[in-house]
Design a protein around this motif. Structure first.
Motif, PDB file in Angstrom:
ATOM      1  N   TRP A 185       0.315  -0.897   0.001  1.00 25.78           N
ATOM      2  CA  TRP A 185       0.053   0.127  -0.071  1.00 25.78           C
ATOM      3  C   TRP A 185       1.107   1.046   0.330  1.00 25.78           C
ATOM      4  N   GLN A 186       1.988   0.828   0.501  1.00 24.99           N
ATOM      5  CA  GLN A 186       2.373   3.098   0.211  1.00 24.99           C
ATOM      6  C   GLN A 186       3.458   2.874  -0.850  1.00 24.99           C
ATOM      7  N   GLY A 187       2.731   4.795  -0.790  1.00 24.53           N
ATOM      8  CA  GLY A 187       2.692   5.108  -2.720  1.00 24.53           C
ATOM      9  C   GLY A 187       1.898   4.592  -3.378  1.00 24.53           C
ATOM     10  N   ASP A 220      10.326   6.554   5.072  1.00 24.69           N
ATOM     11  CA  ASP A 220       8.488   6.892   4.021  1.00 24.69           C
ATOM     12  C   ASP A 220       7.249   6.955   4.876  1.00 24.69           C
ATOM     13  N   VAL A 221       7.055   5.117   5.364  1.00 24.83           N
ATOM     14  CA  VAL A 221       6.036   5.084   6.112  1.00 24.83           C
ATOM     15  C   VAL A 221       5.623   5.284   7.232  1.00 24.83           C
ATOM     16  N   TRP A 222       4.924   6.402   8.366  1.00 31.13           N
ATOM     17  CA  TRP A 222       3.901   6.824   9.098  1.00 31.13           C
ATOM     18  C   TRP A 222       3.988   6.379   9.956  1.00 31.13           C
ATOM     19  N   ILE A 223       3.660   6.652  11.312  1.00 33.59           N
ATOM     20  CA  ILE A 223       4.075   5.520  12.664  1.00 33.59           C
ATOM     21  C   ILE A 223       3.079   6.304  13.247  1.00 33.59           C
ATOM     22  N   GLN A 224       1.840   5.665  14.078  1.00 38.78           N
ATOM     23  CA  GLN A 224       0.589   6.320  14.258  1.00 38.78           C
ATOM     24  C   GLN A 224       0.425   5.425  15.662  1.00 38.78           C
ATOM     25  N   SER A 225       0.235   5.998  17.189  1.00 42.38           N
ATOM     26  CA  SER A 225       0.233   5.150  18.330  1.00 42.38           C
ATOM     27  C   SER A 225      -0.597   5.893  20.106  1.00 42.38           C
TER      28      SER A 225
END
Ligand code: GUN
Ligand code: ZN
Length: 436
Positions: A185-187, A220-225
């Motif tokens: 999925w990235q990009g 380039d990938v995001w991180i969420q928490s």
């Protein structure tokens, strides 16, 4: 090329708003063939430059950047309004049971449709969202986002401990699944992936370490928490990670603080944590309706400004009570007034709006791409009707300046104000989005 004539709301680099009462927004391909905003400014100054371009005239309407929701949970759409003593019982009693239903792929597919309809109805064109621990929940959401041409960022939740059957994942497999989803999925199209440890208490050290390794390998990938939302949660983190300086530093220790890392809440943090956010380039997703609903506390705007880290607004549905950016901005205003510092701040309407558009884009590392109506930005925008309700029509008619106009919509507005939404230059009528 296409052009729209209406009032235009956009933002300068310093976060202040620019308002053009009779504006022209021109959308067309750039040199690389990408559909972008080619021009935005006064109609009188620009119209002559685009002979032959069809102009859609929208009298009495305001064109504004599509809203960006910096943090929410796609599988918690039906969790909104579930009462609980606080965060931890709310997770056990409502959230985990709802999320376990996403083991059924057909349920995830059906809910992706509902979720994206709801975002669009409210004028949200980009969201950074949690899915569930089931990898196909990401596929369900991003396949439908791709079909609609949306810029969305999502991730499979990592939670290999302190989680019930039905949502708990397995350490090694969860990391393999995450990497496979990044590659898928990235990009791709306008989509992005976010590595998504649910929160430190739900992840073993091995899982957090693996997440950090992936974050280093895919910058380039995001991180969420989530971090520092609730006092019981924080006590628990101190028991589980006794050597960590703070809750936030747990994430730092595992390589999870960097640019493109977005941490929801950041309420009960200190100035050392704030300096860490600033130095690492990570950002806070301020989630005021959630924080008021779950009684979590107040984001400290004064301290955030002093420290200079990035932040923006988020609904945190389903802890949050609304998909509407207007409701979120109003709740942020209350939080600013009642916040942790004795004085409290009166957040300016332009600032609130920036936090949900250009400021949120900056937090995501997507400034100049989304969140503004400027040449080169992607053409995600909303058509707002400042007369959508009788009371709002009265109020906006009397607005003497931009802040009064924006504040009228923040205080009295909701999805009724969002008349149309343009996704990548294509206008979808609100009604059509709702019926899709
Ligand atoms: N902390 C861990 N999981 C969650 C969640 O789903 N919502 C909120 N608000 N906080 C969390
Ligand atoms: Zn959340």
């Amino acid at each position: 090329m296409q052009a729209y004539r209406a009032a235009l709301l956009s933002f300068h680099d310093d976060g202040s708003a620019r308002y053009e009462p009779d504006g022209l927004l021109v959308v067309g391909p750039d040199a690389a063939g990408r559909k972008v905003i080619r021009a935005a400014g006064a109609h009188a100054a620009l119209a002559g430059n685009y002979p032959g371009v069809h102009v859609t005239h929208l009298p009495g309407r305001i064109l504004a950047p599509g809203f960006i929701d910096l943090h929410l949970h796609f599988p918690q759409t039906d969790v909104i309004g579930s009462p609980a003593e606080g965060l931890l019982p709310w997770l056990e009693d409502y959230t985990f049971p709802h999320e376990s239903r996403f083991s059924d792929h057909a349920h995830a597919v059906a809910m992706a449709d509902v979720f994206l309809d709801e975002l669009l109805r409210n004028g949200v064109t980009t969201a950074l969202t949690f899915c569930t621990s089931h990898p196909h929940s990401v596929d369900a959401l991003l396949e439908e986002s791709e079909r609609r041409g949306l810029r969305m960022i999502a991730g499979k939740v990592l939670q290999d401990r302190h989680s019930p059957d039905g949502v708990r994942d397995e350490t090694e497999q969860s990391l393999l699944d995450t990497e496979a989803l990044i590659r898928r999925w990235q990009g791709r199209a306008r989509l992005g992936y976010a590595i998504t440890p649910r929160f430190a208490p739900s992840c073993t050290e091995a899982q957090l370490r693996g997440a950090g390794e992936l974050a280093a390998r895919y910058p380039d990938v995001w991180i969420q928490s989530h971090v520092a939302e609730n006092r019981d949660e924080i006590r628990w983190v101190h028991q589980l990670f006794p050597h960590a300086r703070s809750y936030l530093s747990v994430y730092e220790d595992f390589g999870l603080l960097r640019e493109r890392a977005i941490y929801a809440h950041c309420i009960h943090i200190d100035d050392t944590d704030r300096a860490l956010l600033r130095a690492s380039g990570a950002a806070a997703a301020v989630s005021p309706t959630s924080n008021l609903f779950l009684g979590s506390g107040f984001f400290d705007y004064e301290a955030a400004r002093r420290a200079g880290f990035r932040y923006g607004l988020a609904s945190d549905v389903g802890g949050g009570t609304s998909f509407s950016p207007f409701h979120t901005m109003l709740a942020a205003y209350y939080v600013g007034r009642e916040g942790q510092t004795k004085i409290g701040v009166s957040l300016a309407p332009q600032d609130l709006w920036w936090q949900h558009t250009a400021g949120a884009a900056q937090a995501l590392g997507l400034e100049g791409v989304i969140g503004n109506l400027r040449p080169g930005c992607e053409a995600d925008f909303v058509v707002l009707d400042p007369q959508a309700t009788p009371l709002l029509a009265r109020k906006t008619a009397h607005a003497r300046n931009l802040d009064e106009l924006l504040f009228s919509m923040i205080v009295l507005g909701d999805d009724r104000v969002v008349e149309q939404v343009a996704v990548d230059g294509v206008i979808t009528s609100r009604r059509k989005a709702a019926a899709a």
